[in-house]
Design a protein around this motif. Structure first.
Motif, PDB file in Angstrom:
ATOM      1  N   ASN A  24       0.838  -1.200   0.000  1.00 23.39           N
ATOM      2  CA  ASN A  24       0.000   0.000   0.000  1.00 23.39           C
ATOM      3  C   ASN A  24       0.875   1.253   0.000  1.00 23.39           C
ATOM      4  O   ASN A  24       0.585   2.239  -0.692  1.00 23.39           O
ATOM      5  CB  ASN A  24      -0.912  -0.008   1.217  1.00 23.39           C
ATOM      6  CG  ASN A  24      -2.011   1.032   1.116  1.00 23.39           C
ATOM      7  OD1 ASN A  24      -2.697   1.139   0.099  1.00 23.39           O
ATOM      8  ND2 ASN A  24      -2.176   1.819   2.164  1.00 23.39           N
ATOM      9  N   ARG A  25       1.956   1.224   0.755  1.00 20.49           N
ATOM     10  CA  ARG A  25       2.875   2.364   0.799  1.00 20.49           C
ATOM     11  C   ARG A  25       3.546   2.567  -0.560  1.00 20.49           C
ATOM     12  O   ARG A  25       3.709   3.706  -1.017  1.00 20.49           O
ATOM     13  CB  ARG A  25       3.931   2.128   1.877  1.00 20.49           C
ATOM     14  CG  ARG A  25       4.859   3.310   2.113  1.00 20.49           C
ATOM     15  CD  ARG A  25       5.898   3.003   3.165  1.00 20.49           C
ATOM     16  NE  ARG A  25       5.310   2.869   4.491  1.00 20.49           N
ATOM     17  CZ  ARG A  25       6.014   2.620   5.601  1.00 20.49           C
ATOM     18  NH1 ARG A  25       7.334   2.459   5.518  1.00 20.49           N
ATOM     19  NH2 ARG A  25       5.415   2.527   6.753  1.00 20.49           N
ATOM     20  N   ALA A  69      -5.597   2.292  -9.066  1.00 20.53           N
ATOM     21  CA  ALA A  69      -6.662   2.893  -9.885  1.00 20.53           C
ATOM     22  C   ALA A  69      -6.576   4.417  -9.921  1.00 20.53           C
ATOM     23  O   ALA A  69      -7.566   5.084 -10.202  1.00 20.53           O
ATOM     24  CB  ALA A  69      -8.051   2.446  -9.408  1.00 20.53           C
ATOM     25  N   ASP A  70      -5.409   4.977  -9.685  1.00 20.23           N
ATOM     26  CA  ASP A  70      -5.295   6.438  -9.709  1.00 20.23           C
ATOM     27  C   ASP A  70      -5.436   7.000 -11.116  1.00 20.23           C
ATOM     28  O   ASP A  70      -6.057   8.061 -11.306  1.00 20.23           O
ATOM     29  CB  ASP A  70      -3.999   6.904  -9.049  1.00 20.23           C
ATOM     30  CG  ASP A  70      -2.744   6.301  -9.672  1.00 20.23           C
ATOM     31  OD1 ASP A  70      -2.796   5.126 -10.095  1.00 20.23           O
ATOM     32  OD2 ASP A  70      -1.704   6.989  -9.713  1.00 20.23           O
ATOM     33  N   LEU A  98      -5.622  -5.233  -6.069  1.00 20.89           N
ATOM     34  CA  LEU A  98      -7.031  -5.079  -6.425  1.00 20.89           C
ATOM     35  C   LEU A  98      -7.842  -4.553  -5.249  1.00 20.89           C
ATOM     36  O   LEU A  98      -8.733  -3.715  -5.417  1.00 20.89           O
ATOM     37  CB  LEU A  98      -7.609  -6.413  -6.899  1.00 20.89           C
ATOM     38  CG  LEU A  98      -7.341  -6.788  -8.357  1.00 20.89           C
ATOM     39  CD1 LEU A  98      -7.759  -8.230  -8.607  1.00 20.89           C
ATOM     40  CD2 LEU A  98      -8.087  -5.858  -9.306  1.00 20.89           C
ATOM     41  N   ASP A  99      -7.554  -5.038  -4.050  1.00 23.14           N
ATOM     42  CA  ASP A  99      -8.257  -4.540  -2.862  1.00 23.14           C
ATOM     43  C   ASP A  99      -8.020  -3.045  -2.678  1.00 23.14           C
ATOM     44  O   ASP A  99      -8.941  -2.285  -2.366  1.00 23.14           O
ATOM     45  CB  ASP A  99      -7.795  -5.296  -1.617  1.00 23.14           C
ATOM     46  CG  ASP A  99      -8.311  -6.727  -1.575  1.00 23.14           C
ATOM     47  OD1 ASP A  99      -9.287  -7.028  -2.301  1.00 23.14           O
ATOM     48  OD2 ASP A  99      -7.736  -7.546  -0.823  1.00 23.14           O
ATOM     49  N   VAL A 100      -6.762  -2.613  -2.862  1.00 24.48           N
ATOM     50  CA  VAL A 100      -6.444  -1.193  -2.750  1.00 24.48           C
ATOM     51  C   VAL A 100      -7.195  -0.400  -3.821  1.00 24.48           C
ATOM     52  O   VAL A 100      -7.779   0.657  -3.544  1.00 24.48           O
ATOM     53  CB  VAL A 100      -4.926  -0.965  -2.877  1.00 24.48           C
ATOM     54  CG1 VAL A 100      -4.601   0.529  -2.897  1.00 24.48           C
ATOM     55  CG2 VAL A 100      -4.176  -1.652  -1.741  1.00 24.48           C
ATOM     56  N   ALA A 101      -7.188  -0.895  -5.050  1.00 23.62           N
ATOM     57  CA  ALA A 101      -7.872  -0.208  -6.146  1.00 23.62           C
ATOM     58  C   ALA A 101      -9.366  -0.086  -5.875  1.00 23.62           C
ATOM     59  O   ALA A 101      -9.976   0.969  -6.125  1.00 23.62           O
ATOM     60  CB  ALA A 101      -7.626  -0.944  -7.456  1.00 23.62           C
ATOM     61  N   ALA A 105     -11.406   3.446  -5.635  1.00 25.65           N
ATOM     62  CA  ALA A 105     -12.367   3.773  -6.687  1.00 25.65           C
ATOM     63  C   ALA A 105     -13.820   3.634  -6.244  1.00 25.65           C
ATOM     64  O   ALA A 105     -14.732   3.898  -7.029  1.00 25.65           O
ATOM     65  CB  ALA A 105     -12.113   2.878  -7.902  1.00 25.65           C
ATOM     66  N   ALA A 106     -14.058   3.250  -5.011  1.00 22.30           N
ATOM     67  CA  ALA A 106     -15.409   2.913  -4.552  1.00 22.30           C
ATOM     68  C   ALA A 106     -16.400   4.061  -4.724  1.00 22.30           C
ATOM     69  O   ALA A 106     -17.586   3.825  -4.989  1.00 22.30           O
ATOM     70  CB  ALA A 106     -15.367   2.471  -3.091  1.00 22.30           C
ATOM     71  N   ALA A 107     -15.939   5.295  -4.597  1.00 20.80           N
ATOM     72  CA  ALA A 107     -16.859   6.431  -4.634  1.00 20.80           C
ATOM     73  C   ALA A 107     -17.119   6.961  -6.043  1.00 20.80           C
ATOM     74  O   ALA A 107     -17.931   7.880  -6.206  1.00 20.80           O
ATOM     75  CB  ALA A 107     -16.324   7.564  -3.753  1.00 20.80           C
ATOM     76  N   ASP A 108     -16.464   6.407  -7.033  1.00 23.19           N
ATOM     77  CA  ASP A 108     -16.614   6.904  -8.407  1.00 23.19           C
ATOM     78  C   ASP A 108     -17.407   5.899  -9.227  1.00 23.19           C
ATOM     79  O   ASP A 108     -16.908   4.817  -9.557  1.00 23.19           O
ATOM     80  CB  ASP A 108     -15.249   7.156  -9.041  1.00 23.19           C
ATOM     81  CG  ASP A 108     -15.343   8.002 -10.304  1.00 23.19           C
ATOM     82  OD1 ASP A 108     -16.305   7.815 -11.069  1.00 23.19           O
ATOM     83  OD2 ASP A 108     -14.451   8.849 -10.510  1.00 23.19           O
ATOM     84  N   ALA A 109     -18.630   6.258  -9.586  1.00 21.46           N
ATOM     85  CA  ALA A 109     -19.504   5.349 -10.335  1.00 21.46           C
ATOM     86  C   ALA A 109     -19.011   5.100 -11.750  1.00 21.46           C
ATOM     87  O   ALA A 109     -19.465   4.144 -12.401  1.00 21.46           O
ATOM     88  CB  ALA A 109     -20.924   5.924 -10.380  1.00 21.46           C
TER      89      ALA A 109
END
Length: 237
Positions: A24-25, A69-70, A98-101, A105-109
Motif C-alpha cells: 500500500n505504501r 486505480a489512480d 485489487l483490494d487497494v484499487a 475507486a469505490a466512490a466513483d460510479a
C-alpha cells in the motif's frame, strides 16, 4: 539511444505474498510519481487527442495493470469536467493491489475494478474504445510477453491505445537512486523497485520496435520530460 542497458529482474511489489502495508505504501509512492513526474499529464494529453479525433456519444476505457486505480480516477474526473460520458474498467491481477484499487475507486460510479491478466485479457474483441497501461509494461521481461500485452490491448480496443511508462536513461536512473536514498529510504519496496523500474524501462526506439512487431496501427513513441515516454496508436475498426 541510451548507453544504459535494459535490465531484467523481479520487482517486490509483484510478489504475491508482499506485506499489504508495504505494498500500500509503494502504491502511494507511485501515485506521487504519477502526480509530480508526469504520469497523469501524459495519459490525459494523449487521451484528449484521441477523443477529439474520434467523437462518440460515450466511451469505454480499459486500464491494464491499474495499481491503485489512480489513473482511471483521473481519467474519469477529466471526462466529467468536460461533459464526456466515459466508463473506465480498471484491472489488475494482484489480489492485494485489487483490494487497494477497489477502496480507492469505490466512490466513483464511472470506474469499475475487475481482476484481469494483461497477458490474457478476459474481454471480447473491440469491447473497449481505448486501452491504457501506465508504468506497468516494463514489469514484463520476455519480448514474447511484451508483444502479447500490446497485442491484447490492441485486440480489445477498437480505436487505439496508450502505453505510458518510464523512459530509460542514466539521468532517470540517477534520479531514482536519489529518491531511494532520501524520500523512499524508509519504504523498502519502493526503494528497491524504483531504480529497478528505470533499468527495466524502455527507450522510444525500443517501444517503436515493439509496436511494429505487435502490428499496432499508426503507432508512435512520444518523449515527455523529464523521464516519460508514451506509445500511442490508433486505427479505428
Amino acid at each position: 539511444m541510451t548507453s544504459l542497458p535494459r535490465a531484467a529482474g523481479a520487482e517486490r511489489m509483484d510478489e504475491p505474498d508482499q506485506d499489504p502495508a508495504e505494498l500500500n505504501r509503494s502504491l502511494a509512492d507511485l501515485r506521487h510519481v504519477n502526480r509530480w513526474l508526469g504520469g497523469y499529464r501524459v495519459v490525459l494529453h494523449h487521451l484528449a487527442k484521441l477523443v477529439a479525433r474520434h467523437p462518440r456519444p460515450s466511451y469505454r476505457v480499459l486500464d491494464v495493470a491499474t495499481g491503485s486505480a489512480d489513473i482511471p480516477l483521473k481519467v474519469a474526473a477529466w471526462a466529467r469536467a468536460r461533459g464526456i460520458r466515459m466508463q473506465v474498467v480498471a484491472t489488475d491481477n494482484h489480489p492485494t493491489t485489487l483490494d487497494v484499487a477497489r477502496r480507492h475507486a469505490a466512490a466513483d460510479a464511472n470506474v469499475r475494478v475487475e481482476p484481469a491478466d494483461a497477458l490474457h485479457l478476459p474481454y471480447a474483441d473491440d469491447a473497449f474504445d481505448f486501452a491504457v497501461c501506465s508504468t506497468a509494461l516494463h514489469h514484463f521481461d520476455a519480448r514474447a510477453d511484451l508483444l502479447r500485452v500490446l497485442g491484447e490491448m490492441h485486440r480489445v480496443a477498437r480505436i487505439g491505445g496508450i502505453v505510458n511508462d518510464l523512459r530509460r536513461s542514466r539521468p532517470a536512473y540517477v534520479g531514482a537512486r536519489l529518491l531511494a536514498a532520501t524520500f523512499w529510504r524508509r519504504h523498502p519496496v519502493t526503494a528497491h523497485d524504483g531504480p529497478l523500474s528505470v533499468r527495466r524501462a524502455f527507450t522510444p526506439a525500443e517501444l517503436d520496435d515493439l509496436a511494429r512487431a505487435a502490428g499496432l496501427p499508426g503507432a508512435r513513441a512520444h518523449r515527455h520530460e523529464p523521464f516519460r515516454v508514451a506509445l500511442v496508436w490508433e486505427g479505428e475498426r
